[in-house]
Design a protein around this motif. Structure first.
Motif, PDB file in Angstrom:
ATOM      1  N   LEU A  52       0.833  -1.198   0.000  1.00  0.00           N
ATOM      2  CA  LEU A  52       0.000   0.000   0.000  1.00  0.00           C
ATOM      3  C   LEU A  52       0.874   1.256   0.000  1.00  0.00           C
ATOM      4  N   ILE A  53       1.919   1.275   0.803  1.00  0.00           N
ATOM      5  CA  ILE A  53       2.821   2.433   0.859  1.00  0.00           C
ATOM      6  C   ILE A  53       3.515   2.630  -0.484  1.00  0.00           C
ATOM      7  N   THR A  54       3.981   1.552  -1.092  1.00  0.00           N
ATOM      8  CA  THR A  54       4.639   1.670  -2.393  1.00  0.00           C
ATOM      9  C   THR A  54       3.670   2.193  -3.444  1.00  0.00           C
ATOM     10  N   PHE A  55       2.390   1.766  -3.374  1.00  0.00           N
ATOM     11  CA  PHE A  55       1.373   2.314  -4.273  1.00  0.00           C
ATOM     12  C   PHE A  55       1.248   3.820  -4.085  1.00  0.00           C
ATOM     13  N   VAL A  56       1.170   4.272  -2.838  1.00  0.00           N
ATOM     14  CA  VAL A  56       1.035   5.707  -2.571  1.00  0.00           C
ATOM     15  C   VAL A  56       2.239   6.459  -3.132  1.00  0.00           C
ATOM     16  N   GLU A  57       3.424   5.887  -2.990  1.00  0.00           N
ATOM     17  CA  GLU A  57       4.642   6.549  -3.465  1.00  0.00           C
ATOM     18  C   GLU A  57       4.766   6.548  -4.985  1.00  0.00           C
ATOM     19  N   THR A  58       4.373   5.448  -5.629  1.00  0.00           N
ATOM     20  CA  THR A  58       4.630   5.300  -7.057  1.00  0.00           C
ATOM     21  C   THR A  58       3.394   5.416  -7.950  1.00  0.00           C
ATOM     22  N   GLY A  59       2.215   5.120  -7.393  1.00  0.00           N
ATOM     23  CA  GLY A  59       1.004   5.115  -8.209  1.00  0.00           C
ATOM     24  C   GLY A  59       0.763   3.801  -8.932  1.00  0.00           C
ATOM     25  N   ASP A  60       1.580   2.773  -8.676  1.00  0.00           N
ATOM     26  CA  ASP A  60       1.445   1.477  -9.343  1.00  0.00           C
ATOM     27  C   ASP A  60       0.263   0.717  -8.740  1.00  0.00           C
ATOM     28  N   SER A  61      -0.875   0.755  -9.411  1.00  0.00           N
ATOM     29  CA  SER A  61      -2.099   0.159  -8.871  1.00  0.00           C
ATOM     30  C   SER A  61      -2.069  -1.369  -8.871  1.00  0.00           C
ATOM     31  N   THR A  62      -1.157  -2.001  -9.605  1.00  0.00           N
ATOM     32  CA  THR A  62      -1.081  -3.464  -9.569  1.00  0.00           C
ATOM     33  C   THR A  62      -0.691  -3.962  -8.177  1.00  0.00           C
ATOM     34  N   LEU A  63      -0.069  -3.097  -7.381  1.00  0.00           N
ATOM     35  CA  LEU A  63       0.307  -3.475  -6.017  1.00  0.00           C
ATOM     36  C   LEU A  63      -0.909  -3.648  -5.109  1.00  0.00           C
TER      37      LEU A  63
ATOM     38  N   ASP B 180     -12.788  -8.187   0.334  1.00  0.00           N
ATOM     39  CA  ASP B 180     -13.870  -7.879  -0.606  1.00  0.00           C
ATOM     40  C   ASP B 180     -14.759  -6.756  -0.086  1.00  0.00           C
ATOM     41  N   SER B 181     -14.964  -6.711   1.237  1.00  0.00           N
ATOM     42  CA  SER B 181     -15.844  -5.674   1.790  1.00  0.00           C
ATOM     43  C   SER B 181     -15.250  -4.277   1.595  1.00  0.00           C
ATOM     44  N   VAL B 182     -13.937  -4.150   1.666  1.00  0.00           N
ATOM     45  CA  VAL B 182     -13.307  -2.847   1.402  1.00  0.00           C
ATOM     46  C   VAL B 182     -13.471  -2.485  -0.070  1.00  0.00           C
ATOM     47  N   LEU B 183     -13.273  -3.457  -0.940  1.00  0.00           N
ATOM     48  CA  LEU B 183     -13.380  -3.198  -2.384  1.00  0.00           C
ATOM     49  C   LEU B 183     -14.818  -2.899  -2.805  1.00  0.00           C
ATOM     50  N   GLN B 184     -15.798  -3.346  -2.026  1.00  0.00           N
ATOM     51  CA  GLN B 184     -17.186  -2.988  -2.317  1.00  0.00           C
ATOM     52  C   GLN B 184     -17.433  -1.516  -1.996  1.00  0.00           C
ATOM     53  N   LEU B 185     -16.724  -0.988  -1.008  1.00  0.00           N
ATOM     54  CA  LEU B 185     -16.872   0.424  -0.638  1.00  0.00           C
ATOM     55  C   LEU B 185     -16.103   1.341  -1.569  1.00  0.00           C
ATOM     56  N   MET B 186     -14.925   0.905  -1.983  1.00  0.00           N
ATOM     57  CA  MET B 186     -14.107   1.732  -2.878  1.00  0.00           C
ATOM     58  C   MET B 186     -13.292   0.819  -3.797  1.00  0.00           C
ATOM     59  N   SER B 187     -13.473   1.002  -5.081  1.00  0.00           N
ATOM     60  CA  SER B 187     -12.767   0.183  -6.064  1.00  0.00           C
ATOM     61  C   SER B 187     -11.295   0.590  -6.130  1.00  0.00           C
ATOM     62  N   ILE B 188     -10.504  -0.231  -6.768  1.00  0.00           N
ATOM     63  CA  ILE B 188      -9.089   0.105  -6.967  1.00  0.00           C
ATOM     64  C   ILE B 188      -8.976   1.381  -7.787  1.00  0.00           C
ATOM     65  N   GLU B 189      -9.857   1.542  -8.776  1.00  0.00           N
ATOM     66  CA  GLU B 189      -9.843   2.774  -9.575  1.00  0.00           C
ATOM     67  C   GLU B 189     -10.129   3.987  -8.690  1.00  0.00           C
ATOM     68  N   GLY B 190     -11.062   3.818  -7.745  1.00  0.00           N
ATOM     69  CA  GLY B 190     -11.365   4.891  -6.809  1.00  0.00           C
ATOM     70  C   GLY B 190     -10.166   5.226  -5.927  1.00  0.00           C
ATOM     71  N   MET B 191      -9.406   4.203  -5.538  1.00  0.00           N
ATOM     72  CA  MET B 191      -8.200   4.437  -4.734  1.00  0.00           C
ATOM     73  C   MET B 191      -7.141   5.184  -5.538  1.00  0.00           C
ATOM     74  N   VAL B 192      -7.030   4.848  -6.814  1.00  0.00           N
ATOM     75  CA  VAL B 192      -6.081   5.555  -7.681  1.00  0.00           C
ATOM     76  C   VAL B 192      -6.492   7.017  -7.803  1.00  0.00           C
ATOM     77  N   ASP B 193      -7.792   7.261  -8.015  1.00  0.00           N
ATOM     78  CA  ASP B 193      -8.283   8.641  -8.113  1.00  0.00           C
ATOM     79  C   ASP B 193      -8.023   9.410  -6.819  1.00  0.00           C
ATOM     80  N   THR B 194      -8.261   8.772  -5.672  1.00  0.00           N
ATOM     81  CA  THR B 194      -8.027   9.421  -4.380  1.00  0.00           C
ATOM     82  C   THR B 194      -6.552   9.744  -4.199  1.00  0.00           C
ATOM     83  N   ARG B 195      -5.676   8.818  -4.556  1.00  0.00           N
ATOM     84  CA  ARG B 195      -4.238   9.071  -4.470  1.00  0.00           C
ATOM     85  C   ARG B 195      -3.855  10.265  -5.325  1.00  0.00           C
TER      86      ARG B 195
END
Length: 157
Positions: free
Chosen positions: A26-37, A44-59
């Protein structure tokens, strides 16, 4: 009589727990933006609240509104299943609280502004003020013009 000595150096490599691996990804994602991490580190319950795309947008929103990420403190594990990470941007710092399930997946994630410190490094008063008149609201709002303020309206009906 001849003696032979050999010195064997052993070092133990501490194996990282699944929770530590997820936090580091998660930290490396925040630093680099690499969403594959992000794949496989959330429940699944977290991903139902916010998708990976949503996390990228938030970052990306954080980077745009808070400036460049200067440093990351942590993860600091407060137990086997909880950790704190502090993200230090140019404009402000954010505290991220992480909770993990038994498999090391992140089951809860919160991000909040780091508590504000005064010049003498003590926490600023964050008490709640009850208001019944608009003038009270105006005075309370204008009292600390150099600080972030949270206004919440609660209605009994």
């Amino acid at each position: 009589m001849t003696f032979a000595f050999s010195i064997v150096s052993c070092s133990t490599v501490q194996k990282k727990s699944p929770s530590q691996k997820s936090a580091e990804k998660l930290i490396t994602f925040v630093e680099t933006g690499d969403s594959t991490l992000l794949e496989g580190i959330f429940t699944d319950s977290v991903l139902q609240l916010m998708s990976i795309e949503g996390m990228v947008d938030t970052r990306n929103d954080f980077a745009q509104s808070l400036g460049e990420l200067k440093s990351v403190d942590g993860p600091e594990f407060t137990s086997d299943s909880t950790a704190i990470v502090i993200l230090r941007y140019e404009e402000m710092s954010l505290v991220s609280s992480l909770e993990f399930n038994d498999e090391g997946e992140i089951r809860f994630l919160s991000i909040q502004p780091e508590p504000i410190k005064s010049a003498d490094d003590t926490a600023v008063d964050t008490s709640v003020t009850g208001i019944t008149q608009f003038a009270d609201f105006r005075d309370a709002f204008n009292a600390d013009t150099n600080y972030v303020r949270l206004v919440t309206i609660l209605s009994p009906t």
